[in-house]
Design a protein around this motif. Structure first.
Motif, PDB file in Angstrom:
ATOM      1  N   ILE A 178      44.783 -66.245 -58.772  1.00  0.00           N
ATOM      2  CA  ILE A 178      45.288 -66.815 -57.705  1.00  0.00           C
ATOM      3  C   ILE A 178      45.278 -68.096 -58.004  1.00  0.00           C
ATOM      4  CG2 ILE A 178      44.533 -67.427 -55.530  1.00  0.00           C
ATOM      5  CD1 ILE A 178      42.838 -64.768 -55.324  1.00  0.00           C
ATOM      6  N   ARG A 191      37.981 -56.649 -67.617  1.00  0.00           N
ATOM      7  CA  ARG A 191      37.653 -55.364 -67.381  1.00  0.00           C
ATOM      8  C   ARG A 191      35.927 -54.798 -67.464  1.00  0.00           C
ATOM      9  NH1 ARG A 191      41.793 -55.519 -66.300  1.00  0.00           N
ATOM     10  NH2 ARG A 191      40.808 -54.907 -64.478  1.00  0.00           N
ATOM     11  N   LEU A 229      39.852 -64.335 -43.568  1.00  0.00           N
ATOM     12  CA  LEU A 229      38.635 -64.993 -44.357  1.00  0.00           C
ATOM     13  C   LEU A 229      37.844 -64.451 -45.437  1.00  0.00           C
ATOM     14  CD1 LEU A 229      37.953 -67.931 -41.817  1.00  0.00           C
ATOM     15  CD2 LEU A 229      39.433 -67.980 -43.793  1.00  0.00           C
ATOM     16  N   GLY A 244      39.751 -67.874 -58.844  1.00  0.00           N
ATOM     17  CA  GLY A 244      40.840 -66.908 -58.410  1.00  0.00           C
ATOM     18  C   GLY A 244      41.158 -66.159 -59.117  1.00  0.00           C
ATOM     19  N   GLY A 245      40.401 -66.097 -60.545  1.00  0.00           N
ATOM     20  CA  GLY A 245      40.469 -65.200 -61.544  1.00  0.00           C
ATOM     21  C   GLY A 245      39.983 -63.755 -61.364  1.00  0.00           C
ATOM     22  N   GLU A 246      40.384 -62.552 -62.035  1.00  0.00           N
ATOM     23  CA  GLU A 246      39.929 -61.462 -61.925  1.00  0.00           C
ATOM     24  C   GLU A 246      38.724 -61.418 -61.997  1.00  0.00           C
ATOM     25  OE1 GLU A 246      42.398 -58.664 -63.794  1.00  0.00           O
ATOM     26  OE2 GLU A 246      41.795 -56.873 -62.647  1.00  0.00           O
ATOM     27  N   ALA A 287      32.666 -59.665 -55.636  1.00  0.00           N
ATOM     28  CA  ALA A 287      32.782 -58.620 -54.848  1.00  0.00           C
ATOM     29  C   ALA A 287      31.550 -57.595 -54.941  1.00  0.00           C
ATOM     30  CB  ALA A 287      34.173 -57.610 -55.119  1.00  0.00           C
ATOM     31  N   ALA A 303      38.260 -72.001 -49.842  1.00  0.00           N
ATOM     32  CA  ALA A 303      39.474 -71.516 -49.699  1.00  0.00           C
ATOM     33  C   ALA A 303      39.545 -70.145 -49.899  1.00  0.00           C
ATOM     34  CB  ALA A 303      40.340 -71.960 -50.525  1.00  0.00           C
ATOM     35  N   LEU A 304      38.648 -69.260 -50.444  1.00  0.00           N
ATOM     36  CA  LEU A 304      38.777 -67.815 -50.776  1.00  0.00           C
ATOM     37  C   LEU A 304      37.782 -67.064 -49.908  1.00  0.00           C
ATOM     38  CD1 LEU A 304      38.942 -67.611 -54.632  1.00  0.00           C
ATOM     39  CD2 LEU A 304      41.154 -67.367 -52.949  1.00  0.00           C
ATOM     40  N   GLY A 305      36.744 -67.779 -49.247  1.00  0.00           N
ATOM     41  CA  GLY A 305      35.835 -67.063 -48.292  1.00  0.00           C
ATOM     42  C   GLY A 305      34.762 -66.491 -49.180  1.00  0.00           C
ATOM     43  N   LEU A 306      34.419 -67.285 -50.191  1.00  0.00           N
ATOM     44  CA  LEU A 306      33.426 -66.838 -51.273  1.00  0.00           C
ATOM     45  C   LEU A 306      32.219 -67.579 -50.829  1.00  0.00           C
ATOM     46  CD1 LEU A 306      35.323 -66.428 -54.661  1.00  0.00           C
ATOM     47  CD2 LEU A 306      34.896 -64.659 -53.199  1.00  0.00           C
ATOM     48  N   VAL A 316      41.652 -73.599 -56.004  1.00  0.00           N
ATOM     49  CA  VAL A 316      41.150 -72.265 -55.426  1.00  0.00           C
ATOM     50  C   VAL A 316      39.596 -72.281 -55.393  1.00  0.00           C
ATOM     51  CG1 VAL A 316      41.618 -69.941 -55.685  1.00  0.00           C
ATOM     52  CG2 VAL A 316      43.286 -71.459 -56.670  1.00  0.00           C
ATOM     53  N   PRO A 332      39.683 -57.979 -55.716  1.00  0.00           N
ATOM     54  CA  PRO A 332      40.965 -57.776 -57.013  1.00  0.00           C
ATOM     55  C   PRO A 332      41.459 -56.284 -57.053  1.00  0.00           C
ATOM     56  CG  PRO A 332      38.472 -57.889 -57.591  1.00  0.00           C
ATOM     57  CD  PRO A 332      38.520 -58.055 -56.089  1.00  0.00           C
ATOM     58  N   LEU A 346      36.528 -62.969 -59.229  1.00  0.00           N
ATOM     59  CA  LEU A 346      36.571 -61.924 -58.071  1.00  0.00           C
ATOM     60  C   LEU A 346      35.857 -60.753 -58.163  1.00  0.00           C
ATOM     61  CD1 LEU A 346      40.261 -62.752 -57.044  1.00  0.00           C
ATOM     62  CD2 LEU A 346      38.331 -63.788 -56.029  1.00  0.00           C
ATOM     63  N   ALA A 347      35.806 -60.009 -59.225  1.00  0.00           N
ATOM     64  CA  ALA A 347      35.159 -58.874 -59.368  1.00  0.00           C
ATOM     65  C   ALA A 347      33.771 -58.971 -59.179  1.00  0.00           C
ATOM     66  CB  ALA A 347      35.513 -58.139 -60.480  1.00  0.00           C
ATOM     67  N   ARG A 377      47.597 -63.474 -46.816  1.00  0.00           N
ATOM     68  CA  ARG A 377      46.319 -63.293 -46.976  1.00  0.00           C
ATOM     69  C   ARG A 377      45.566 -62.003 -46.292  1.00  0.00           C
ATOM     70  NH1 ARG A 377      42.086 -66.952 -47.718  1.00  0.00           N
ATOM     71  NH2 ARG A 377      40.444 -65.474 -48.670  1.00  0.00           N
TER      72      ARG A 377
END
Lengths: 109, 374
Positions: free
Chosen positions: A83, B71, A52, B301-303, B310, B331-334, B327, A57, B306-307, A44
């Motif tokens: 993922i 993209r 966490l 968890g796909g790009e 972020a 679990a991902l901290g989102l 996911v 990406p 996640l983009a 991680r």
């Protein structure tokens, strides 16, 4: 339907006199793309600064490239990935397909 | 109907992960239509919109293939709406003559009945050799033996004037397989989806124009217990019409300069605008204008997701769209806005569009947080 088109990988036609066949260099085949499936666990902290923090990406793409390089596919790039699992001990499972270029004559792996 | 400005919204329903909504034959389309109405501007991908012979065309919905969608979300591409485009047809040399004729007739029907600009048609120089597989997580993946043949045929089509490509590849089939039976019964993963995504990703990455894929398959025997979500794929001989319709107005893919300026630059193949009737400069749709992203709660968890996360784009996680994966935001901290269904997700999108705090619609409503020393 007849299609008139120019392939970008096609041999170039010379403007002047064409060399006699015996003097022509051997045809150079362009590199050929090959698909490489992958699946691995990424600790991680490798995709984020803290366990966490949400995964970045851009960092994940770099990690996939590094993984493919470790497998011997130094020029491979991730084509499709995600993922697909998260585990508190193992980290993030990254699953996908990469693409690399190989010389046309080389056998597929 | 809201009179607020549109709130560009990204809808992602990943392919091949067994989503209860959108994991079958275009059964994500009702959710897409609702979200388009709520947002006024929806960007989504072919897996959501393609129902084989069934489709829905809506000016508010932008049909963007998955690689380009990633993209776009990463702010590397902008989208430029077009009035229309010419869709070239790429046929796998591995398709048998009768099945090939069916694909050509489907394309002719879309010209004659829908008025779409289709052609030319190119056949690959060798069979593509599609292979299907399942990954360790159970999601569908696939490969091609001859991606080079696919890309050569795509280049030919572009050279001959196509500004989008509908690819049809011969897929392996096993009518007696348990996986197919489960899919038709509404409890399995779409085994074809992973390979389809690889084909369209390859073409879009290489050519920089909209592309999508339809598999060529022989008709299946009648199944009286067919799940309604899989039924669209059993109405005809091909899956091609939805792809042709979707691509016919798919937006141009405009590469953005990598210097952070957001300026449009020329594409990888030297093309920056391809469709006709393109929007004027400034009419580009960019990731920076996204107001929400909607995805299944277990498939974050796909790009693209996640983009967006972020960048701080509000992420609406739909718990009611179960899939193979777990996911989650937790679990991902989102940070996510949770929605039990796409109907609730549409309500959240509308709230964001109207400038409402979604938290004000939930109970209990926590008191304001006081910052010490303030």
């Amino acid at each position: 339907m007849e299609v008139v088109a120019v392939l970008s990988h096609g041999p170039a036609e010379p403007d002047g006199v064409i060399d006699p066949p015996e003097l022509e260099p051997p045809a150079i085949e362009p590199p050929r793309p090959v698909l490489v499936p992958f699946c691995f666990w990424l600790p991680r902290t490798a995709g984020s600064s803290r366990p966490l923090d949400p995964p970045d990406p851009t960092a994940l793409r770099s990690a996939i490239r590094a993984h493919l390089t470790e497998l011997g596919w130094a020029d491979a790039q991730p084509l499709r990935w995600a993922i697909t699992a998260v585990d508190p001990l193992r980290g993030l499972q990254l699953e996908g397909v990469g693409m690399r270029q190989v010389p046309a004559a080389r056998e597929h792996r | 109907m809201s009179d607020a400005p549109p709130l560009p919204t990204l809808l992602v329903i990943p392919t091949g992960v067994g989503c209860a909504v959108g994991g079958y034959a275009g059964d994500g389309l009702p959710a897409a239509r609702l979200l388009a109405a709520a947002s006024g501007c929806l960007i989504t991908h072919p897996n959501v919109m393609n129902g084989a012979a069934l489709y829905w065309s809506d000016r508010r919905i932008h049909y963007v293939e998955g690689w380009a969608l990633d993209r776009f979300a990463a702010a590397e591409l902008a989208l430029a709406p077009v009035a229309g485009r010419r869709v070239g047809l790429l046929l796998d040399a591995g398709i048998e003559p009768e099945l090939r004729a069916r694909q050509l007739q489907a394309a002719e029907a879309c010209r004659a009945t829908l008025g779409l600009a289709i052609g030319p048609v190119v056949t690959t120089d060798v069979p593509l050799g599609v292979g299907l597989s399942l990954g360790p997580s159970g999601t569908s993946w696939g490969t091609l033996e001859r991606p080079d043949a696919l890309l050569r045929a795509g280049e030919k089509l572009v050279g001959a004037g196509a500004t989008a490509i509908a690819a049809v590849a011969r897929f392996p089939e096993d009518p007696g397989s348990e996986a197919l039976a489960a899919y038709r019964a509404g409890s399995g993963v779409d085994a074809l989806a992973g390979a389809e995504a690889v084909i369209s990703h390859l073409l879009v990455q290489h050519l920089g124009i909209p592309c999508a894929h339809a598999p060529a398959l022989a008709p299946l025997p009648l199944d009286p217990d067919l799940d309604p979500r899989a039924a669209a794929e059993e109405l005809g001989h091909t899956f091609l019409p939805c792809v042709l319709v979707g691509l016919s107005r798919a937006p141009d893919l405009v590469p953005l300069a990598g210097d952070g300026s957001g300026r449009a630059s020329r594409g990888p193949a030297g093309r920056s605008r391809q469709g006709h009737g393109t929007a004027p400069a400034g009419g580009l749709l960019e990731a920076s204008s996204l107001g929400a992203v909607v995805a299944p709660a277990g498939a974050l968890g796909g790009e693209a997701v996640l983009a967006c996360a972020a960048r701080g784009v509000p992420l609406i996680a739909v718990a009611g769209n179960a899939c193979l994966l777990q996911v989650s935001g937790e679990a991902l901290g989102l940070e996510v806005l949770s929605a039990s269904s796409y109907a609730e997700a549409a309500g959240l999108v509308l709230a964001l569009r109207e400038g409402l705090d979604p938290g004000s619609l939930r109970r209990p409503l926590p008191r304001l947080e006081l910052v010490p020393g303030g």
